[in-house]
Design a protein around this motif. Sequence first.
Motif, PDB file in Angstrom:
ATOM      1  N   SER A 186       0.845  -1.187   0.000  1.00 14.52           N
ATOM      2  CA  SER A 186       0.000   0.000   0.000  1.00 14.52           C
ATOM      3  C   SER A 186       0.882   1.239   0.000  1.00 14.52           C
ATOM      4  CB  SER A 186      -0.938   0.013   1.209  1.00 14.52           C
ATOM      5  OG  SER A 186      -0.194   0.097   2.413  1.00 14.52           O
ATOM      6  N   ARG A 187       0.321   2.316  -0.497  1.00 10.83           N
ATOM      7  CA  ARG A 187       0.978   3.612  -0.481  1.00 10.83           C
ATOM      8  C   ARG A 187      -0.066   4.662  -0.117  1.00 10.83           C
ATOM      9  NH1 ARG A 187       4.786   0.928  -0.497  1.00 10.83           N
ATOM     10  NH2 ARG A 187       6.573   0.863  -1.909  1.00 10.83           N
ATOM     11  N   HIS A 188       0.369   5.676   0.632  1.00  9.91           N
ATOM     12  CA  HIS A 188      -0.543   6.775   0.910  1.00  9.91           C
ATOM     13  C   HIS A 188       0.172   8.103   0.691  1.00  9.91           C
ATOM     14  CE1 HIS A 188       1.338   6.640   5.010  1.00  9.91           C
ATOM     15  NE2 HIS A 188       1.203   7.939   4.900  1.00  9.91           N
ATOM     16  N   PHE A 189      -0.625   9.133   0.496  1.00  9.81           N
ATOM     17  CA  PHE A 189      -0.092  10.471   0.271  1.00  9.81           C
ATOM     18  C   PHE A 189      -1.025  11.489   0.899  1.00  9.81           C
ATOM     19  CE2 PHE A 189       0.586  14.376  -2.247  1.00  9.81           C
ATOM     20  CZ  PHE A 189       1.962  14.507  -2.088  1.00  9.81           C
ATOM     21  N   SER A 190      -0.463  12.467   1.608  1.00  9.88           N
ATOM     22  CA  SER A 190      -1.261  13.519   2.234  1.00  9.88           C
ATOM     23  C   SER A 190      -1.145  14.802   1.418  1.00  9.88           C
ATOM     24  CB  SER A 190      -0.804  13.766   3.677  1.00  9.88           C
ATOM     25  OG  SER A 190      -1.117  12.658   4.496  1.00  9.88           O
ATOM     26  N   LEU A 191      -2.276  15.287   0.964  1.00 12.00           N
ATOM     27  CA  LEU A 191      -2.319  16.553   0.242  1.00 12.00           C
ATOM     28  C   LEU A 191      -2.119  17.707   1.219  1.00 12.00           C
ATOM     29  CD1 LEU A 191      -5.465  15.695  -1.892  1.00 12.00           C
ATOM     30  CD2 LEU A 191      -3.144  15.917  -2.781  1.00 12.00           C
ATOM     31  N   PRO A 192      -1.734  18.869   0.721  1.00 16.65           N
ATOM     32  CA  PRO A 192      -1.568  20.019   1.630  1.00 16.65           C
ATOM     33  C   PRO A 192      -2.881  20.692   1.992  1.00 16.65           C
ATOM     34  CG  PRO A 192      -0.950  20.619  -0.597  1.00 16.65           C
ATOM     35  CD  PRO A 192      -1.234  19.144  -0.627  1.00 16.65           C
ATOM     36  N   TYR A 193      -4.013  20.116   1.583  1.00 13.28           N
ATOM     37  CA  TYR A 193      -5.323  20.705   1.843  1.00 13.28           C
ATOM     38  C   TYR A 193      -6.356  19.583   1.883  1.00 13.28           C
ATOM     39  CZ  TYR A 193      -5.307  19.988  -3.190  1.00 13.28           C
ATOM     40  OH  TYR A 193      -5.180  19.422  -4.428  1.00 13.28           O
ATOM     41  N   HIS A 194      -7.520  19.866   2.456  1.00 15.65           N
ATOM     42  CA  HIS A 194      -8.626  18.910   2.443  1.00 15.65           C
ATOM     43  C   HIS A 194      -9.415  19.059   1.148  1.00 15.65           C
ATOM     44  CE1 HIS A 194      -7.799  18.679   6.771  1.00 15.65           C
ATOM     45  NE2 HIS A 194      -8.429  17.523   6.734  1.00 15.65           N
ATOM     46  N   THR A 195      -9.919  17.953   0.630  1.00 17.34           N
ATOM     47  CA  THR A 195     -10.650  18.006  -0.628  1.00 17.34           C
ATOM     48  C   THR A 195     -11.611  16.830  -0.743  1.00 17.34           C
ATOM     49  OG1 THR A 195     -10.400  18.158  -3.055  1.00 17.34           O
ATOM     50  CG2 THR A 195      -8.911  16.658  -1.905  1.00 17.34           C
TER      51      THR A 195
END
Length: 391
Positions: free
Chosen positions: A301-310
């Motif tokens: 698995s891989r995850h990524f956090s954006l710099p904003y909520h969307t």
Amino acid sequence: MKKYQIIFHIDLNAFFASCEEAVNPALKALPVGIGKNSDRGILTTANYVARQFGVRSAMNVYEAKRLCPALQVVPPNFALYEEMSQKFFDYLRTLTDQVEPASIDEAYLDMTESLQGVHPVKVAENILKTLYRKHQLPASIGIAPNMFLAKMASDMKKPMGITVLRKRDVKDKMWPLPIEAMHGIGKKTVPNLKLLGIQTIQDLANFEDVERLRKFLGSQTDQYIGRARGDDMRKLDPSKAEEVHSIGNSRTFEGFLHTYDDMIQKLSILTDSVIERLLNHALACKTIMVQVRFSDFTQQSRHFSLPYHTNDAGDLHETVEFLFDELYRDQPVHLLGVSVSNLEQQAMLFKQLNLFETPMTEPEEDEVQTVLKQINAHYGQTVLRKGFDSH
């Protein structure tokens, strides 16, 4: 005598690139960007050597290499970043139990009761030295009486800097900064504020036509004016480390998926189902995860956090495809999964209106989404999706 809070905000510098340098020290002297090494790839971050050439996060690889032909593009290693993040937080919790994670590479610490008579700057210096000596992780630290000022302070000296920002320092140290430097003010909002004459944080702090400003900052207008003046009533919340809120969907394929296109198509359907659940619950997410089980039953698995909520379909589909590309190998797939976490109620996030938009346009947008959902429900699958203007 009133006892003031002492809040540290600790931000790991160029975290992904620093992790790669920690395991491969030869990279430290080279310009390094983290991302997929193709002209269409996007850099998630760049080290400070690369930044001297103008390379920055969110830049496409083609442009980055034009600015810095010697750029070393390193593919993301999320397992490494998770491991290094865990070491970071484990260390912080040896200093105090009052730790609130802000993301994979930053945290707030309430050090009010933990300094034991030692000057805060001395403690911060020791933290920087320990993180670098033990884990090769450079960091910056902001020290302030509240969370907002601590966050602003940690951005003032990078890399490996320490900044103290007291309420009495706000006018001299923070007010002259451009409005885009204010934490929480989104990139889409900056041009609108500038058209109102708000060029600096001081302009926002002293803006008199609050009702006009409310059209762009919504229900949180008073909060942002207060923060521009150095006020922040939030209390650090260590329990956020234990909160787990997520929405996800996965599917097992008995006959396996054999082609990349089939895998992307099925991922798109899973992503649409997650988006629909976000919208139905009026939620927005910040972290996206993709899970793959291959025909040999190994699972990654891989995850990524954006710099904003969307909850924007374009953002989510693009991120899911990016993560899958990091996991893809030429092997049949048995299971695919998509999940999102770090959720917020949409009502808690102010809508960043374009200056030339008015609330009157929103019902039309809602009608478009409703019609699309009705058509897709009729066919039992996603046959239509709202398009995105590429201009």
